[in-house]
Design a protein around this motif. Structure first.
Motif, PDB file in Angstrom:
ATOM      1  N   GLY A 139       0.944  -1.048   0.049  1.00  0.00           N
ATOM      2  CA  GLY A 139       0.004  -0.018  -0.169  1.00  0.00           C
ATOM      3  C   GLY A 139       0.751   1.112  -0.060  1.00  0.00           C
ATOM      4  N   GLY A 140       2.243   0.997   0.243  1.00  0.00           N
ATOM      5  CA  GLY A 140       3.034   2.160   0.094  1.00  0.00           C
ATOM      6  C   GLY A 140       3.582   2.539  -1.241  1.00  0.00           C
ATOM      7  N   ARG A 141       3.973   3.771  -1.107  1.00  0.00           N
ATOM      8  CA  ARG A 141       4.513   4.514  -2.531  1.00  0.00           C
ATOM      9  C   ARG A 141       6.241   4.608  -2.279  1.00  0.00           C
ATOM     10  N   ALA A 142       6.644   4.142  -3.540  1.00  0.00           N
ATOM     11  CA  ALA A 142       8.063   4.066  -3.492  1.00  0.00           C
ATOM     12  C   ALA A 142       8.561   5.003  -4.810  1.00  0.00           C
ATOM     13  N   PRO A 143       9.874   5.547  -4.862  1.00  0.00           N
ATOM     14  CA  PRO A 143      10.222   6.151  -5.934  1.00  0.00           C
ATOM     15  C   PRO A 143      10.635   5.464  -7.048  1.00  0.00           C
ATOM     16  N   LEU A 144      10.241   5.917  -8.086  1.00  0.00           N
ATOM     17  CA  LEU A 144      10.281   4.949  -9.583  1.00  0.00           C
ATOM     18  C   LEU A 144      11.874   4.982  -9.918  1.00  0.00           C
ATOM     19  N   HIS A 145      12.822   5.854  -9.689  1.00  0.00           N
ATOM     20  CA  HIS A 145      14.250   5.838  -9.819  1.00  0.00           C
ATOM     21  C   HIS A 145      15.023   5.151  -8.813  1.00  0.00           C
ATOM     22  N   GLY A 146      14.395   4.832  -7.463  1.00  0.00           N
ATOM     23  CA  GLY A 146      15.236   4.371  -6.601  1.00  0.00           C
ATOM     24  C   GLY A 146      15.032   3.050  -5.920  1.00  0.00           C
ATOM     25  N   THR A 147      14.113   2.442  -6.988  1.00  0.00           N
ATOM     26  CA  THR A 147      13.636   0.842  -6.391  1.00  0.00           C
ATOM     27  C   THR A 147      13.664  -0.048  -7.582  1.00  0.00           C
ATOM     28  N   GLY A 148      13.980  -1.151  -7.476  1.00  0.00           N
ATOM     29  CA  GLY A 148      13.941  -2.400  -8.610  1.00  0.00           C
ATOM     30  C   GLY A 148      12.817  -2.210  -9.314  1.00  0.00           C
ATOM     31  N   VAL A 149      11.648  -2.287  -8.724  1.00  0.00           N
ATOM     32  CA  VAL A 149      10.326  -2.324  -9.140  1.00  0.00           C
ATOM     33  C   VAL A 149      10.148  -1.112  -9.968  1.00  0.00           C
ATOM     34  N   GLY A 150      10.430   0.037  -9.336  1.00  0.00           N
ATOM     35  CA  GLY A 150      10.308   1.229  -9.905  1.00  0.00           C
ATOM     36  C   GLY A 150      10.903   1.630 -11.192  1.00  0.00           C
ATOM     37  N   LEU A 151      12.256   0.967 -11.248  1.00  0.00           N
ATOM     38  CA  LEU A 151      13.247   1.121 -12.448  1.00  0.00           C
ATOM     39  C   LEU A 151      12.627   0.467 -13.580  1.00  0.00           C
ATOM     40  N   VAL A 152      12.136  -0.906 -13.328  1.00  0.00           N
ATOM     41  CA  VAL A 152      11.375  -1.568 -14.289  1.00  0.00           C
ATOM     42  C   VAL A 152      10.018  -0.899 -15.017  1.00  0.00           C
ATOM     43  N   LEU A 153       9.284  -0.167 -14.064  1.00  0.00           N
ATOM     44  CA  LEU A 153       7.943   0.547 -14.331  1.00  0.00           C
ATOM     45  C   LEU A 153       8.285   1.959 -15.150  1.00  0.00           C
ATOM     46  N   LEU A 154       9.428   2.492 -14.849  1.00  0.00           N
ATOM     47  CA  LEU A 154       9.948   3.705 -15.308  1.00  0.00           C
ATOM     48  C   LEU A 154      10.386   3.525 -16.860  1.00  0.00           C
ATOM     49  N   ALA A 155      11.236   2.362 -16.879  1.00  0.00           N
ATOM     50  CA  ALA A 155      11.746   2.034 -18.047  1.00  0.00           C
ATOM     51  C   ALA A 155      10.828   1.860 -19.262  1.00  0.00           C
ATOM     52  N   HIS A 156       9.644   1.374 -18.934  1.00  0.00           N
ATOM     53  CA  HIS A 156       8.663   0.903 -19.768  1.00  0.00           C
ATOM     54  C   HIS A 156       7.388   1.728 -19.837  1.00  0.00           C
ATOM     55  N   SER A 157       7.673   2.976 -19.351  1.00  0.00           N
ATOM     56  CA  SER A 157       6.677   3.921 -19.330  1.00  0.00           C
ATOM     57  C   SER A 157       6.680   4.542 -20.798  1.00  0.00           C
ATOM     58  N   ARG A 158       5.582   5.448 -21.021  1.00  0.00           N
ATOM     59  CA  ARG A 158       5.589   6.194 -22.139  1.00  0.00           C
ATOM     60  C   ARG A 158       6.719   7.175 -22.565  1.00  0.00           C
ATOM     61  N   PRO A 159       7.282   7.391 -23.673  1.00  0.00           N
ATOM     62  CA  PRO A 159       8.354   8.340 -23.791  1.00  0.00           C
ATOM     63  C   PRO A 159       8.067   9.736 -23.380  1.00  0.00           C
ATOM     64  N   GLU A 160       7.086  10.131 -23.514  1.00  0.00           N
ATOM     65  CA  GLU A 160       6.584  11.521 -22.980  1.00  0.00           C
ATOM     66  C   GLU A 160       6.873  11.520 -21.401  1.00  0.00           C
ATOM     67  N   PHE A 161       6.099  10.428 -20.894  1.00  0.00           N
ATOM     68  CA  PHE A 161       6.184  10.612 -19.315  1.00  0.00           C
ATOM     69  C   PHE A 161       7.745  10.437 -18.970  1.00  0.00           C
ATOM     70  N   LEU A 162       8.290   9.522 -19.551  1.00  0.00           N
ATOM     71  CA  LEU A 162       9.825   9.444 -19.224  1.00  0.00           C
ATOM     72  C   LEU A 162      10.751  10.656 -19.448  1.00  0.00           C
ATOM     73  N   ALA A 163      10.416  11.332 -20.407  1.00  0.00           N
ATOM     74  CA  ALA A 163      11.070  12.695 -20.791  1.00  0.00           C
ATOM     75  C   ALA A 163      10.997  13.751 -19.591  1.00  0.00           C
ATOM     76  N   ALA A 164       9.747  13.866 -19.197  1.00  0.00           N
ATOM     77  CA  ALA A 164       9.278  14.717 -18.280  1.00  0.00           C
ATOM     78  C   ALA A 164       9.797  14.323 -16.992  1.00  0.00           C
ATOM     79  N   TYR A 165      10.134  13.084 -16.641  1.00  0.00           N
ATOM     80  CA  TYR A 165      10.571  12.597 -15.286  1.00  0.00           C
ATOM     81  C   TYR A 165      12.005  12.722 -15.161  1.00  0.00           C
ATOM     82  N   LEU A 166      12.680  12.905 -16.331  1.00  0.00           N
ATOM     83  CA  LEU A 166      14.098  12.940 -16.250  1.00  0.00           C
ATOM     84  C   LEU A 166      14.377  14.525 -16.293  1.00  0.00           C
ATOM     85  N   GLN A 167      13.193  15.393 -16.258  1.00  0.00           N
ATOM     86  CA  GLN A 167      13.935  16.624 -16.275  1.00  0.00           C
ATOM     87  C   GLN A 167      13.983  17.080 -14.648  1.00  0.00           C
ATOM     88  N   GLN A 168      13.505  16.165 -13.702  1.00  0.00           N
ATOM     89  CA  GLN A 168      13.648  16.491 -12.288  1.00  0.00           C
ATOM     90  C   GLN A 168      14.954  16.442 -11.700  1.00  0.00           C
TER      91      GLN A 168
END
Length: 261
Positions: A139-168
């Motif tokens: 039920g908890g939330r984890a950062p996409l860039h700082g967890t194993g599951v998060g990296l998988v979900l981020l790697a397979h996200s839509r290009p526009e979402f990923l591009a915006a995420y990398l701007q942070q």
């Protein structure tokens, strides 16, 4: 979370009651599972009298539970609602037998997560007594860039979402180490090529997580499954093929259910 306030820290007068109720619920966390009305008011910017009335209403509905100490905690009614969420419940039912198999074989933590906006939500975890400390609970939330599951979900996200995420401006927690966008982008490319993500941390104790994607019938990555263990207890050479095989079987079963339903 930032909130627009008026004089005296009051929220906008036109803010819907439902929005304020969710702000109260958002104030709770693993670190702060029980909050007094005063703490709820301070955390949300909602006036004390309004926070008191909202907490009472939520408690009557079972969304909050009042403790003998006078504080409030999240109520079991919220767990009942969460169990009805198709994105978590159906996926969890399909994945759980395979998670149990992996759990028995590895004797490590096994986690299942989905992406919700810019975070990974842990929808199931099988815990192991000697597998080290965990940072995020079901039920908890984890950062996409700082967890194993998060990296998988981020790697397979839509290009526009990923591009915006990398701007942070990104940091690896809890060490609070800066993570350059170029380094993260390179890591995500490797995740897409290999089908696996590996993440290690040093705090609160050294641990390693290895994760793989789960796909639906459209080919979209809808979840990630990982094995998390104390540093040195995860044998990547043996684990990676098994994890990939099981996530592929879960993906197959997920597609089969979608086709026949």
């Amino acid at each position: 979370m930032e909130h627009t306030t008026q004089r005296g820290g009051r929220p906008p007068s036109g803010e819907p009651v439902l929005d304020r109720a969710f702000r109260l619920l958002d104030a709770f966390s693993d670190e702060r599972p029980i909050l007094t009305v005063t703490e709820l008011s301070e955390a949300t910017g909602i006036p004390l009298s309004s926070a008191f009335r909202l907490a009472q209403h939520l408690a009557r509905r079972g969304a909050l539970e009042r403790q003998p100490s006078g504080g409030y905690m999240i109520g079991l009614r919220m767990l009942e609602y969460a169990a009805l969420a198709p994105r978590g419940h159906g996926l969890r039912a399909i994945a759980l037998p395979y998670m149990e198999e992996l759990h028995r074989a590895t004797r490590q933590h096994v986690q299942l997560a989905v992406r919700e906006k810019d975070e990974a939500v842990i929808i199931e975890r099988l815990s192991a007594k000697d597998a080290g400390a965990v940072l995020y609970y079901p039920g908890g939330r984890a950062p996409l860039h700082g967890t194993g599951v998060g990296l998988v979900l981020l790697a397979h996200s839509r290009p526009e979402f990923l591009a915006a995420y990398l701007q942070q401006e990104l940091f690896l927690e809890p060490e609070h180490v800066p993570l350059p966008a170029s380094e993260l982008s390179e890591t995500l490319g490797a995740v897409r090529r290999t089908g696996l993500a590996s993440m290690s941390r040093t705090l609160p104790s050294a641990a390693t997580s290895i994760a793989a994607p789960i796909f639906d019938r459209t080919g979209a990555c809808v979840a990630a499954m990982s094995v998390l263990g104390a540093d040195g207890s995860v044998d990547a050479t043996r684990l990676e093929p098994a994890l990939l095989a099981l996530t592929r079987v879960i993906s197959r079963d997920l597609k089969r259910v979608a086709t026949t339903s």
